[in-house]
Design a protein around this motif. Structure first.
Motif: not given
Length: 307
Positions: A220-227, A246-255, A303-307
């Motif tokens: 998924r685009s949001m949070h880069r979650r895997k399905k 601690h998931n930087t990709a999760f925060c980087a893709n938060c909308t 700002e991303p919480y986990w950077k």
């Protein structure tokens, strides 16, 4: 469309309608609202906020709580904001879904997330503080008839329900729902506590096993979650994994931009220094343009919480 300083677009609002709840889940994060707010947005104020946000490219809304269905005006709220969004969803404990699924769909709700942390009555009662598993299961059965998709939110916790993951995957396949496996999420200052050590169950090993078994995997685009699409005896189960710690990709893709039940913009679940009061301005006669400026200010604070 609005972008924050990190180039992340803001496309959805997560609106807490109330702090009240008819369940007592012991790990509840209260949508990051760590204070007892009795003030609540009115249907008029919620509609106005969503209307203003929709002009800025925010076209998705999720209604949360507390428990949103304890509000007696929940159907009015859904009906009033649906014209401004393309995707209107709700998180719920499911306690009132049996009676409300059809009216909510008729009012304009598109889909629903139901918290279902266990299929065992004793474990469910320990987690939620109520003996309502059968009622919630009946509500899920009703919701599937009128809302799509119906997602099941299972927060996986060590010593409580980690042994039920594969049973829950079977249940999702059997009921035609989507299962979301969620890691316990806490701010940095809570991470070293006895509570976190006792209940945190890492989902990375589970995700590796899902990857092995899946007949198809999407992102998924949001949070880069895997399905993951997992074969079961009941057909293919759709499983999402939500790993935020601690998931930087999760925060980087938060909308997402959050709205507290008492009328504050809140930029992140795990932050407590990020509140911008718009309700006081509304009730003091602020124009739409002034509310837009407060919203833009909140977006620039993200700002991303986990950077």
């Amino acid at each position: 469309m609005l972008y924050d300083r990190f180039g992340r677009p803001v496309t959805n609002l997560r609106i807490s309608l109330t702090q009240e709840c008819n369940f007592r889940c012991f790990f509840c994060h209260r949508e990051g609202q760590h204070f007892n707010a009795k003030l609540e947005l009115t249907p008029d104020e919620i509609e106005r906020l969503v209307r203003i946000a929709s002009r800025l490219g925010i076209n998705k809304v999720k209604l949360t709580g507390g428990e949103p269905t304890v509000r007696e005006d929940i159907l009015e709220i859904v009906g009033r904001i649906k014209p401004y969004v393309v995707d209107l969803s709700m998180t719920t404990n499911g306690g009132r879904l049996k009676e409300l699924a059809r009216p909510l769909a008729k009012a304009g709700l598109d889909r629903v997330n139901v918290s279902l942390h266990s299929l065992r009555r004793d474990v469910y009662r320990r987690i939620t503080g109520v003996d309502m598993l059968e009622t919630v299961l009946e509500g899920i059965e009703e919701a599937v008839k009128y809302l799509s998709p119906v997602k099941l939110n299972m927060t996986v916790m060590k010593g409580l329900n980690e042994g039920e993951i594969w049973d829950m995957i079977d249940f999702a396949a059997k009921t035609g729902t989507i299962l979301q496996l969620i890691e316990l999420e806490v701010p940095r200052e809570v991470e070293g506590t006895a509570f976190f050590s006792r209940y945190f169950y890492p989902l990375q090993p589970v995700e590796r096993e899902l990857e092995k078994r899946a007949v198809e995997t999407r992102e998924r685009s949001m949070h880069r979650r895997k399905k993951y699409f997992i074969p079961t005896d009941y057909g293919i189960a759709e499983v999402e994994v939500v790993r935020a710690m601690h998931n930087t990709a999760f925060c980087a893709n938060c909308t997402r931009l959050r709205v507290t039940s008492d009328g504050m913009f809140k930029t992140c679940l795990l932050r407590n220094d990020d509140l911008i009061d718009f309700l006081t301005a509304m009730r003091n006669g602020a124009s739409d343009e002034e509310i837009v400026e407060l919203l833009k200010k909140a977006v620039l604070m993200r700002e991303p919480y986990w950077k």
